[in-house]
Design a protein around this motif. Structure first.
Motif, PDB file in Angstrom:
ATOM      1  N   ASN A   1       6.052 -20.504   8.238  1.00 42.28           N
ATOM      2  CA  ASN A   1       5.757 -21.922   8.523  1.00 42.28           C
ATOM      3  C   ASN A   1       4.439 -22.395   7.941  1.00 42.28           C
ATOM      4  OD1 ASN A   1       8.000 -22.774   9.868  1.00 42.28           O
ATOM      5  ND2 ASN A   1       7.347 -21.871  11.807  1.00 42.28           N
TER       6      ASN A   1
ATOM      7  N   TYR B   1       8.283 -28.630   5.081  1.00 45.93           N
ATOM      8  CA  TYR B   1       9.134 -27.445   5.100  1.00 45.93           C
ATOM      9  C   TYR B   1       8.712 -26.522   6.230  1.00 45.93           C
ATOM     10  CZ  TYR B   1      11.272 -28.393   0.560  1.00 45.93           C
ATOM     11  OH  TYR B   1      11.991 -28.932  -0.460  1.00 45.93           O
ATOM     12  N   SER B   2       9.696 -25.944   6.901  1.00 46.93           N
ATOM     13  CA  SER B   2       9.361 -24.842   7.805  1.00 46.93           C
ATOM     14  C   SER B   2       9.572 -23.560   7.002  1.00 46.93           C
ATOM     15  CB  SER B   2      10.228 -24.897   9.060  1.00 46.93           C
ATOM     16  OG  SER B   2      11.580 -24.924   8.710  1.00 46.93           O
ATOM     17  N   SER B   3       9.727 -22.436   7.669  1.00 48.35           N
ATOM     18  CA  SER B   3       9.835 -21.158   6.964  1.00 48.35           C
ATOM     19  C   SER B   3      10.841 -21.220   5.807  1.00 48.35           C
ATOM     20  CB  SER B   3      10.261 -20.082   7.955  1.00 48.35           C
ATOM     21  OG  SER B   3      10.562 -18.920   7.257  1.00 48.35           O
ATOM     22  N   LEU B   4      10.379 -20.933   4.604  1.00 44.74           N
ATOM     23  CA  LEU B   4      11.196 -21.135   3.409  1.00 44.74           C
ATOM     24  C   LEU B   4      12.401 -20.202   3.337  1.00 44.74           C
ATOM     25  CD1 LEU B   4       8.521 -21.685   0.608  1.00 44.74           C
ATOM     26  CD2 LEU B   4       9.727 -23.386   1.968  1.00 44.74           C
TER      27      LEU B   4
ATOM     28  N   THR C   1       5.761 -17.343   2.892  1.00 43.14           N
ATOM     29  CA  THR C   1       6.775 -18.382   3.048  1.00 43.14           C
ATOM     30  C   THR C   1       7.016 -18.737   4.519  1.00 43.14           C
ATOM     31  OG1 THR C   1       8.542 -16.754   3.077  1.00 43.14           O
ATOM     32  CG2 THR C   1       7.997 -17.716   0.940  1.00 43.14           C
TER      33      THR C   1
ATOM     34  N   TYR D   1      15.920 -21.573   4.192  1.00 44.90           N
ATOM     35  CA  TYR D   1      16.670 -22.529   3.366  1.00 44.90           C
ATOM     36  C   TYR D   1      17.506 -21.773   2.341  1.00 44.90           C
ATOM     37  CZ  TYR D   1      13.334 -25.975   5.128  1.00 44.90           C
ATOM     38  OH  TYR D   1      12.572 -26.769   5.923  1.00 44.90           O
TER      39      TYR D   1
ATOM     40  N   THR E   1       4.637 -22.233   1.397  1.00 44.29           N
ATOM     41  CA  THR E   1       5.255 -23.333   2.149  1.00 44.29           C
ATOM     42  C   THR E   1       4.378 -24.573   2.115  1.00 44.29           C
ATOM     43  OG1 THR E   1       6.009 -21.588   3.635  1.00 44.29           O
ATOM     44  CG2 THR E   1       6.425 -23.852   4.311  1.00 44.29           C
TER      45      THR E   1
ATOM     46  N   LEU F   1      16.671 -22.170  -1.412  1.00 45.60           N
ATOM     47  CA  LEU F   1      15.394 -21.664  -1.933  1.00 45.60           C
ATOM     48  C   LEU F   1      15.403 -20.148  -2.141  1.00 45.60           C
ATOM     49  CD1 LEU F   1      12.801 -23.755   0.083  1.00 45.60           C
ATOM     50  CD2 LEU F   1      13.521 -24.029  -2.283  1.00 45.60           C
TER      51      LEU F   1
ATOM     52  N   ILE G   1      12.892 -17.926  -4.704  1.00 46.81           N
ATOM     53  CA  ILE G   1      11.933 -17.014  -4.068  1.00 46.81           C
ATOM     54  C   ILE G   1      12.147 -15.591  -4.577  1.00 46.81           C
ATOM     55  CG2 ILE G   1      11.264 -15.925  -1.882  1.00 46.81           C
ATOM     56  CD1 ILE G   1      11.854 -18.578  -0.512  1.00 46.81           C
TER      57      ILE G   1
ATOM     58  N   LEU H   1       4.390 -26.112  -1.364  1.00 49.21           N
ATOM     59  CA  LEU H   1       5.639 -26.802  -1.659  1.00 49.21           C
ATOM     60  C   LEU H   1       5.712 -28.133  -0.904  1.00 49.21           C
ATOM     61  CD1 LEU H   1       8.209 -26.159  -3.335  1.00 49.21           C
ATOM     62  CD2 LEU H   1       9.300 -25.538  -1.189  1.00 49.21           C
ATOM     63  N   SER H   2       5.281 -28.116   0.351  1.00 49.61           N
ATOM     64  CA  SER H   2       5.265 -29.354   1.135  1.00 49.61           C
ATOM     65  C   SER H   2       4.329 -30.361   0.494  1.00 49.61           C
ATOM     66  CB  SER H   2       4.806 -29.079   2.571  1.00 49.61           C
ATOM     67  OG  SER H   2       5.666 -28.173   3.181  1.00 49.61           O
TER      68      SER H   2
END
Lengths: 311, 323
Positions: free
Chosen positions: B157, B173-176, B155, B179, B162, B182, B186, B165-166
């Motif tokens: 960057n 998304y950066s590091s999930l 997850t 958020y 990640t 999320l 996760i 998902l992007s």
């Protein structure tokens, strides 16, 4: 058995309706997809651990084969003294801990499997209550400190010496041994201890193997008690060092140098190598327990069955 | 409960011969089984020290415990710490997060292995079945620390999840793990990844015990596969499901804080911080010993209450219950 089964299977295949066929196809597809999803992370780690660190950094997304080939990451891991020391500690904790686990569990299960014990119910209640109530983390921690288990090798062994669940599994195993076998030994004049050693234990090998493996895996993977109770880095088990390498979200964790103390010389001192070391460390710390597993899978499964009979 | 309500037998004069008999019984028992009791000694001692010791230590929840003063000399403060917790700013946050994380766990984590077992049960090819089982069991043996390490890697960057998902959502998304919204997915889905295979074993075991004549009768009536699954297999394994469900509810307030500690960070405390992780942080990191003991006590009382409640409902509605 096979001969009887085969014609039946053939017959049912002939009578398969369209609905059944659709169901079968969906089922196989879903399960194959699930299996791939379960397996992919393991493959990814393996591939990444032998990949070229530079290429690995530049790569985004799914990894279907190693990017180049290098064993530099593994060399770094095996050269690192703190990781090797962690490995050594883990082996000591697992060996000693599992031995204590087994002795204590055998004692507990034997006592509870006796039919004629006056205080048996009392002991059973004392044990069962602990499955539902506990003092909580802080009182437990203060007690460990008070009895001198803080920063001490025994902190990794005594607090986890018993699991109530395993006592109950083993007791169920002991109770399934026919009474007559013990009675015969009693007539022969055997003492209770020799009945345990010569009659009961040899007849419970499968269950013993199961709980042995539960304890073994549990001890190998244990890290929380080490984090809370051990202060001296010399005593850290492998999993705690792995936490420092892999999980750096904790501001108060003492991460010495790069990648949890793995010494990376200045020429290679890049984030790329640090990443590579993560993958290699995962492989090195996980392979032993995964190697144990296929050989003993049938015992594990059996253990869950035994537990389920109880439940 | 009923035992408690019974009036104690009074025998002030000692006319009742019962106690004597008991005494003799005990003496006889001790003489005959002294060795067994010797064997029980370390086990009982372990439970007294490591399980009942901390229970006794819970009294610091009602004190203002100072390590320098010790247990006995610290001042009693009554329910101060409990009131502090109930009125404090984090009460709702940790209670809500604990409950929601477990609702997710029960909705997805509890049902997933049942579905897997149902699907596996319909597979005829034993080779395929064994392969699926062997591979899905594997993650169970990977240590929690490593699993969380893998989650961090995937997850990050540039991590696989990640990126995926992007790609799917079209957003960057950066590091999930940064958020808040999320964290629950996760946490839940990584848990399913780790335990779906292993947890399905118990249901498969239950399925192997179903009387085959039930299916044969259905075959004669021309019942389809899905219907057999729904009307025969599922009801037949429901006692096992109920028992495990009671356990799942009983562990509702306490489960999985080791994993949370390994995954969360201050950015996502608003969804990730649960009662147990809060106890750990306040107690061991910030040394508010009495306060966090009180919080822990609240959670274990609620826990037991939930277990008792679910068990009572299960007992009334079906024949399966823990006690």
């Amino acid at each position: 058995m096979k001969d009887i089964m085969q014609p039946k299977a053939k017959r049912s295949r002939k009578h398969k309706s369209i609905g059944d066929r659709v169901f079968d196809w969906t089922n196989y597809t879903v399960l194959t997809a699930l299996t791939l999803v379960c397996f992919y992370p393991i493959l990814h780690i393996l591939f990444a651990s032998v990949s070229d660190p530079g290429a690995l950094m530049a790569h985004k997304g799914v990894l279907l084969k190693p990017l180049g080939f290098t064993l530099d990451g593994y060399k770094l891991v095996f050269k690192d003294n703190s990781l090797l020391n962690g490995y050594k500690n883990t082996i000591i904790y697992v060996g000693l801990g599992t031995l204590v686990n087994m002795v204590m569990t055998i004692l507990g299960a034997y006592v509870l499997s006796r039919r004629d014990l006056y205080f048996k119910n009392f002991i059973m209640i004392v044990i069962t209550i602990t499955m539902f109530f506990g003092g909580g983390l802080i009182p437990w921690f203060l007690l460990m400190k008070d009895i001198g288990l803080y920063n001490n090798l025994w902190a990794m062994i005594l607090p986890t010496a018993l699991s109530t669940w395993n006592i109950i599994i083993l007791r169920t195993g002991f109770q399934s041994i026919p009474k007559e076998l013990e009675e015969a030994a009693v007539i022969d004049g055997a003492s209770q201890f020799s009945i345990l050693v010569t009659v009961i234990l040899p007849l419970s090998k499968a269950t013993l193997a199961v709980i042995f493996l539960y304890y073994l895996v549990g001890n190998w993977n244990s890290w929380f008690n080490a984090m809370v109770l051990l202060k001296d880095r010399e005593l850290f088990p492998l999993q705690l060092l792995m936490k420092e390498i892999l999980v750096a979200n904790d501001a108060t964790a003492t991460t010495i140098g790069s990648a949890g103390g793995v010494v990376i010389n200045s020429a290679q001192s890049s984030t790329a190598f640090r990443e590579l070391v993560k993958y290699c460390a995962i492989v090195v710390s996980t392979v032993p327990i995964l190697l144990v597993y296929p050989f003993l899978q049938k015992y594990f499964v059996k253990g869950v069955y035994v537990g389920s009979i109880k439940g | 409960m009923e035992i408690l309500r019974k009036p104690r037998e009074m025998d002030p004069v000692g006319l009742n011969p019962k106690p004597k008999n008991t005494k003799r019984l005990i003496q006889k028992d001790l003489k005959k089984n002294w060795f067994v009791y010797l064997m029980a000694l370390p086990v009982v001692a372990w439970f007294l020290i490591f399980c009942y010791g901390p229970m006794w230590g819970v009294m610091i929840a009602f004190k203002d415990f100072k390590p320098l003063l010790g247990f006995a000399d610290s001042d009693w403060v009554g329910f101060k710490h409990f009131i502090d917790f109930f009125t404090g700013p984090y009460f709702w946050r940790v209670v809500k997060n604990t409950l929601l994380l477990n609702v997710w766990g029960i909705a997805f984590g509890f049902t997933a292995p049942i579905i897997l077992a149902l699907l596996l049960n319909e597979i005829r090819s034993s080779k395929f079945k064994r392969t699926v089982q062997t591979i899905t069991y594997m993650p169970h043996f990977i240590s929690l620390v490593v699993v969380c390490g893998i989650i961090h890697i995937f997850t990050a960057n540039e991590g696989v999840v990640t990126q995926l998902l992007s790609f799917i959502t079209g957003k960057d998304y950066s590091s999930l793990l940064g958020y808040s919204n999320l964290f629950r997915p996760i946490y839940t889905f990584s848990g399913i990844w780790q335990s779906i295979g292993w947890d399905s074993i118990i249901y498969l075991a239950a399925m192997s015990g179903i009387d085959p004549s039930l299916y044969e009768a259905a075959d004669i009536d021309g019942v389809g596969r899905v219907k057999k699954m729904w009307y025969i297999t599922l009801p037949q394994i429901s006692p096992v499901i109920i028992i495990l469900f009671i356990f799942a509810i009983g562990g509702l307030m306490s489960s999985g804080y080791e994993k949370i500690i390994l995954l969360y960070n201050p950015l996502i405390y608003d969804t990730a911080d649960v009662i147990a992780s809060y106890v750990y942080r306040r107690g061991l990191r910030e040394a508010s010993l009495s306060y966090s003991t009180a919080v822990g006590l609240v959670s274990s009382i609620v826990n037991f209450g939930l277990l008792w409640m679910t068990n009572t409902i299960a007992k009334r509605r079906s024949e399966s219950s823990l006690w």
